[in-house]
Design a protein around this motif. Structure first.
Motif, PDB file in Angstrom:
ATOM      1  N   GLY A   1     -30.424 -16.960  14.977  1.00  0.00           N
ATOM      2  CA  GLY A   1     -29.506 -16.179  14.765  1.00  0.00           C
ATOM      3  C   GLY A   1     -28.955 -15.836  13.608  1.00  0.00           C
ATOM      4  O   GLY A   1     -28.646 -14.523  13.136  1.00  0.00           O
ATOM      5  N   ARG A   2     -28.470 -16.829  12.743  1.00  0.00           N
ATOM      6  CA  ARG A   2     -28.063 -16.613  11.491  1.00  0.00           C
ATOM      7  C   ARG A   2     -29.089 -15.906  10.657  1.00  0.00           C
ATOM      8  O   ARG A   2     -28.568 -15.007   9.845  1.00  0.00           O
ATOM      9  CB  ARG A   2     -27.883 -18.138  10.866  1.00  0.00           C
ATOM     10  N   ILE A   3     -30.574 -16.331  10.552  1.00  0.00           N
ATOM     11  CA  ILE A   3     -31.416 -15.672   9.880  1.00  0.00           C
ATOM     12  C   ILE A   3     -31.393 -14.085  10.105  1.00  0.00           C
ATOM     13  O   ILE A   3     -31.459 -13.317   9.271  1.00  0.00           O
ATOM     14  CB  ILE A   3     -32.768 -16.169   9.998  1.00  0.00           C
ATOM     15  N   GLY A   4     -31.418 -13.853  11.615  1.00  0.00           N
ATOM     16  CA  GLY A   4     -31.256 -12.225  11.844  1.00  0.00           C
ATOM     17  C   GLY A   4     -30.263 -11.400  11.687  1.00  0.00           C
ATOM     18  O   GLY A   4     -30.363 -10.492  11.438  1.00  0.00           O
ATOM     19  N   THR A   5     -29.217 -12.281  11.526  1.00  0.00           N
ATOM     20  CA  THR A   5     -27.805 -11.707  11.084  1.00  0.00           C
ATOM     21  C   THR A   5     -27.976 -11.209   9.797  1.00  0.00           C
ATOM     22  O   THR A   5     -27.605  -9.858   9.189  1.00  0.00           O
ATOM     23  CB  THR A   5     -26.579 -12.522  11.228  1.00  0.00           C
ATOM     24  N   TRP A   6     -28.490 -12.168   8.829  1.00  0.00           N
ATOM     25  CA  TRP A   6     -28.827 -11.976   7.664  1.00  0.00           C
ATOM     26  C   TRP A   6     -29.696 -10.627   7.232  1.00  0.00           C
ATOM     27  O   TRP A   6     -29.288  -9.899   6.472  1.00  0.00           O
ATOM     28  CB  TRP A   6     -29.085 -13.204   6.751  1.00  0.00           C
ATOM     29  N   VAL A   7     -30.771 -10.757   7.951  1.00  0.00           N
ATOM     30  CA  VAL A   7     -31.789  -9.574   7.887  1.00  0.00           C
ATOM     31  C   VAL A   7     -31.209  -8.206   8.032  1.00  0.00           C
ATOM     32  O   VAL A   7     -31.306  -7.343   7.378  1.00  0.00           O
ATOM     33  CB  VAL A   7     -33.112  -9.826   8.265  1.00  0.00           C
ATOM     34  N   ILE A   8     -30.475  -8.169   9.108  1.00  0.00           N
ATOM     35  CA  ILE A   8     -29.889  -6.919   9.479  1.00  0.00           C
ATOM     36  C   ILE A   8     -28.619  -6.273   8.370  1.00  0.00           C
ATOM     37  O   ILE A   8     -28.819  -5.166   8.069  1.00  0.00           O
ATOM     38  CB  ILE A   8     -29.056  -6.952  10.875  1.00  0.00           C
ATOM     39  N   ARG A   9     -28.117  -7.276   7.852  1.00  0.00           N
ATOM     40  CA  ARG A   9     -27.077  -7.071   6.945  1.00  0.00           C
ATOM     41  C   ARG A   9     -27.544  -6.723   5.485  1.00  0.00           C
ATOM     42  O   ARG A   9     -27.375  -5.658   5.324  1.00  0.00           O
ATOM     43  CB  ARG A   9     -26.130  -8.286   6.613  1.00  0.00           C
ATOM     44  N   LYS A  10     -28.539  -7.556   5.283  1.00  0.00           N
ATOM     45  CA  LYS A  10     -29.225  -7.083   3.903  1.00  0.00           C
ATOM     46  C   LYS A  10     -30.121  -5.715   4.263  1.00  0.00           C
ATOM     47  O   LYS A  10     -30.093  -5.124   2.899  1.00  0.00           O
ATOM     48  CB  LYS A  10     -30.087  -8.205   3.708  1.00  0.00           C
ATOM     49  N   GLY A  11     -30.804  -5.781   5.192  1.00  0.00           N
ATOM     50  CA  GLY A  11     -31.589  -4.429   5.274  1.00  0.00           C
ATOM     51  C   GLY A  11     -30.564  -3.067   5.264  1.00  0.00           C
ATOM     52  O   GLY A  11     -30.976  -2.257   4.737  1.00  0.00           O
TER      53      GLY A  11
ATOM     54  N   ALA B   1     -29.830  -1.687  26.426  1.00  0.00           N
ATOM     55  CA  ALA B   1     -29.177  -0.405  26.462  1.00  0.00           C
ATOM     56  C   ALA B   1     -27.798  -0.074  25.765  1.00  0.00           C
ATOM     57  O   ALA B   1     -27.765   1.008  25.355  1.00  0.00           O
ATOM     58  CB  ALA B   1     -29.039  -0.442  27.975  1.00  0.00           C
ATOM     59  N   ALA B   2     -27.161  -1.013  25.399  1.00  0.00           N
ATOM     60  CA  ALA B   2     -25.913  -0.969  24.655  1.00  0.00           C
ATOM     61  C   ALA B   2     -26.386  -0.639  23.130  1.00  0.00           C
ATOM     62  O   ALA B   2     -25.770   0.218  22.727  1.00  0.00           O
ATOM     63  CB  ALA B   2     -25.100  -2.392  24.955  1.00  0.00           C
ATOM     64  N   ILE B   3     -27.375  -1.198  22.845  1.00  0.00           N
ATOM     65  CA  ILE B   3     -27.774  -1.075  21.401  1.00  0.00           C
ATOM     66  C   ILE B   3     -28.292   0.260  21.126  1.00  0.00           C
ATOM     67  O   ILE B   3     -27.799   1.272  20.381  1.00  0.00           O
ATOM     68  CB  ILE B   3     -28.666  -2.149  21.011  1.00  0.00           C
TER      69      ILE B   3
ATOM     70  N   MET C   1     -22.565  -7.633  16.510  1.00  0.00           N
ATOM     71  CA  MET C   1     -22.951  -7.743  15.328  1.00  0.00           C
ATOM     72  C   MET C   1     -23.694  -6.554  14.657  1.00  0.00           C
ATOM     73  O   MET C   1     -23.679  -5.929  13.514  1.00  0.00           O
ATOM     74  CB  MET C   1     -24.118  -8.887  15.126  1.00  0.00           C
ATOM     75  N   ILE C   2     -24.514  -6.072  15.467  1.00  0.00           N
ATOM     76  CA  ILE C   2     -25.278  -4.836  15.048  1.00  0.00           C
ATOM     77  C   ILE C   2     -24.323  -3.468  14.669  1.00  0.00           C
ATOM     78  O   ILE C   2     -24.301  -2.922  13.855  1.00  0.00           O
ATOM     79  CB  ILE C   2     -26.431  -4.364  16.268  1.00  0.00           C
ATOM     80  N   GLU C   3     -23.386  -3.476  15.711  1.00  0.00           N
ATOM     81  CA  GLU C   3     -22.516  -2.399  15.830  1.00  0.00           C
ATOM     82  C   GLU C   3     -21.407  -2.468  14.404  1.00  0.00           C
ATOM     83  O   GLU C   3     -21.491  -1.485  13.920  1.00  0.00           O
ATOM     84  CB  GLU C   3     -21.572  -2.377  16.995  1.00  0.00           C
ATOM     85  N   SER C   4     -21.154  -3.749  14.268  1.00  0.00           N
ATOM     86  CA  SER C   4     -20.160  -3.854  13.124  1.00  0.00           C
ATOM     87  C   SER C   4     -20.784  -3.836  11.684  1.00  0.00           C
ATOM     88  O   SER C   4     -20.440  -3.251  10.718  1.00  0.00           O
ATOM     89  CB  SER C   4     -19.312  -5.219  13.026  1.00  0.00           C
ATOM     90  N   THR C   5     -22.203  -4.352  11.777  1.00  0.00           N
ATOM     91  CA  THR C   5     -22.932  -4.256  10.332  1.00  0.00           C
ATOM     92  C   THR C   5     -23.114  -2.607  10.384  1.00  0.00           C
ATOM     93  O   THR C   5     -23.051  -2.440   9.045  1.00  0.00           O
ATOM     94  CB  THR C   5     -24.178  -4.955  10.624  1.00  0.00           C
ATOM     95  N   LEU C   6     -23.584  -1.944  11.000  1.00  0.00           N
ATOM     96  CA  LEU C   6     -23.938  -0.638  10.849  1.00  0.00           C
ATOM     97  C   LEU C   6     -22.652   0.183  10.317  1.00  0.00           C
ATOM     98  O   LEU C   6     -22.699   0.845   9.351  1.00  0.00           O
ATOM     99  CB  LEU C   6     -24.326   0.125  12.254  1.00  0.00           C
TER     100      LEU C   6
ATOM    101  N   VAL D   1     -29.396   3.747  18.067  1.00  0.00           N
ATOM    102  CA  VAL D   1     -30.464   2.863  17.531  1.00  0.00           C
ATOM    103  C   VAL D   1     -31.542   3.026  18.134  1.00  0.00           C
ATOM    104  O   VAL D   1     -31.563   3.135  19.313  1.00  0.00           O
ATOM    105  CB  VAL D   1     -29.885   1.570  17.537  1.00  0.00           C
ATOM    106  N   ARG D   2     -32.767   3.352  17.492  1.00  0.00           N
ATOM    107  CA  ARG D   2     -34.157   3.417  18.018  1.00  0.00           C
ATOM    108  C   ARG D   2     -34.744   2.155  18.192  1.00  0.00           C
ATOM    109  O   ARG D   2     -34.635   1.269  17.625  1.00  0.00           O
ATOM    110  CB  ARG D   2     -34.963   4.085  17.195  1.00  0.00           C
ATOM    111  N   ILE D   3     -35.535   2.050  19.507  1.00  0.00           N
ATOM    112  CA  ILE D   3     -36.108   0.771  20.017  1.00  0.00           C
ATOM    113  C   ILE D   3     -37.638   0.881  19.882  1.00  0.00           C
ATOM    114  O   ILE D   3     -38.010   2.118  20.480  1.00  0.00           O
ATOM    115  CB  ILE D   3     -35.667   0.205  21.094  1.00  0.00           C
TER     116      ILE D   3
END
Ligand code: C2E
Ligand code: MG
Ligand code: MG
Ligand code: MG
Length: 283
Positions: free
Chosen positions: A88-98, A164-166, A128-133, A171-173
């Protein structure tokens, strides 16, 4: 003599098992330390439009350069991160940094990020995804999340509603490693992906193996009929590139076009007049 051999083999097996367990143990400890010390980094690998050769997307790939072990593959440490509750922590970092990195790119270039199935078990993924974007100012349509079939294998309705929410954000899947799972086709009916990434195992012998070629051809047609974009991963030769372009595969990724590289290097590539030099493709 046979008995002796058997004993030796047994002992060898025993020792290597031991070594694997020791490495695993060490990696667990050191991965915790690396995350705490912010020692992971991201490389980015370009995907190009097969017709124009322009970079249309770049995939973020985690890198861990361990002081004594050297570079440890994400294929090895991601499963460990999942097991010890760090994903969770690593994934959050990847999205933020990316996302932060991608805001410097041309608007026509999307960012692709891999999501492991376990991340869907972590609370607050959508938020997390919504707020990072929002905080990075990256338009949701420029983010593409790569998931694998295993996500849908035993998925409950929570996974599907999160997806579905994402997707609802714009966002594309993408379905990664397509063709290597158990029952790809049923997922295509259950879930409308934006992109299929044909696994590199089908690409590597596409020039010499008529069966691989027939499968890839069929998958590309399927994508077209379903209105889903297609990408090929692991393209290493100009022959593979040409063939895929002729078959109508929209996007190409692989060492031929570019290896995963630091953001600064990718940015230089994007700045240079022509992202991907057509001369290198000799049909
Ligand atoms: P993937 O998402 O399928 O990524 C493609 C892998 O193929 C990458 O390996 C990439 O470096 C490699 N590759 C790309 N082009 C070529 C080529 O032309 N030839 C060959 N032989 N290989 C090529 P990498 O970077 O070692 O990543 C391995 C896997 O680790 C990824 O597979 C992905 O499943 C996982 N991973 C990497 N970063 C992350 C991350 O941030 N989060 C999660 N959850 N998983 C990640
Ligand atoms: Mg991927
Ligand atoms: Mg893949
Ligand atoms: Mg793959």
């Amino acid at each position: 003599r046979a008995k002796g051999d058997g004993r030796n083999r047994y002992r060898f097996f025993d020792t290597s098992l031991d070594a694997a367990a020791r490495r695993r143990n060490a990696l667990e400890q050191e991965l915790r330390a690396a995350v705490a010390a912010d020692a992971l980094s991201l490389h980015f690998q370009p995907l190009v439009d097969s017709r124009s050769g322009e970079i249309v997307c770049a995939e973020a790939l985690l890198r861990w350069n361990h002081p004594s072990l050297g570079s440890v593959s994400p294929a090895e440490f991601i499963p460990i991160a999942e097991d010890i509750g760090l994903i969770g922590r690593i994934g959050t970092w990847v999205i933020r940094k990316g996302c932060e990195t991608a805001t410097a790119w041309p608007e026509t270039v999307r960012l692709a990020v891999n999501l492991s199935p376990r991340q869907f078990g972590t609370p607050g993924l959508f938020t997390m995804i919504e707020s990072t974007l929002r905080e990075c100012g990256l338009p949701p349509r420029r983010l593409e999340l790569e998931v694998t079939e295993s996500l849908l294998l035993n998925s409950d309705s929570a996974v599907e509603s999160t997806l579905a929410a994402i997707k609802g954000l714009g966002v594309r899947i993408a379905l990664d490693d397509f063709g290597t799972g158990y029952s790809s086709l049923s997922y295509l009916r259950r879930y409308r992906f934006d992109k299929l990434k044909i696994d590199q195992s089908f690409i590597s012998d596409i020039e010499t193996n008529a069966d691989s070629r027939a499968i890839v051809d069929a998958v590309i047609r399927l994508g077209r009929d379903l209105g889903v974009s297609l990408a090929a991963e692991g393209v290493e030769t100009s022959g593979q590139y040409e063939l895929l372009r002729r078959l109508g595969c929209g996007e190409i990724q692989g060492y031929l076009v570019g290896k995963p590289m630091p953001a600064a290097e990718l940015e230089r590539l994007m700045d240079s007049h022509q992202a991907w030099d057509d001369d290198r493709i000799t049909a």
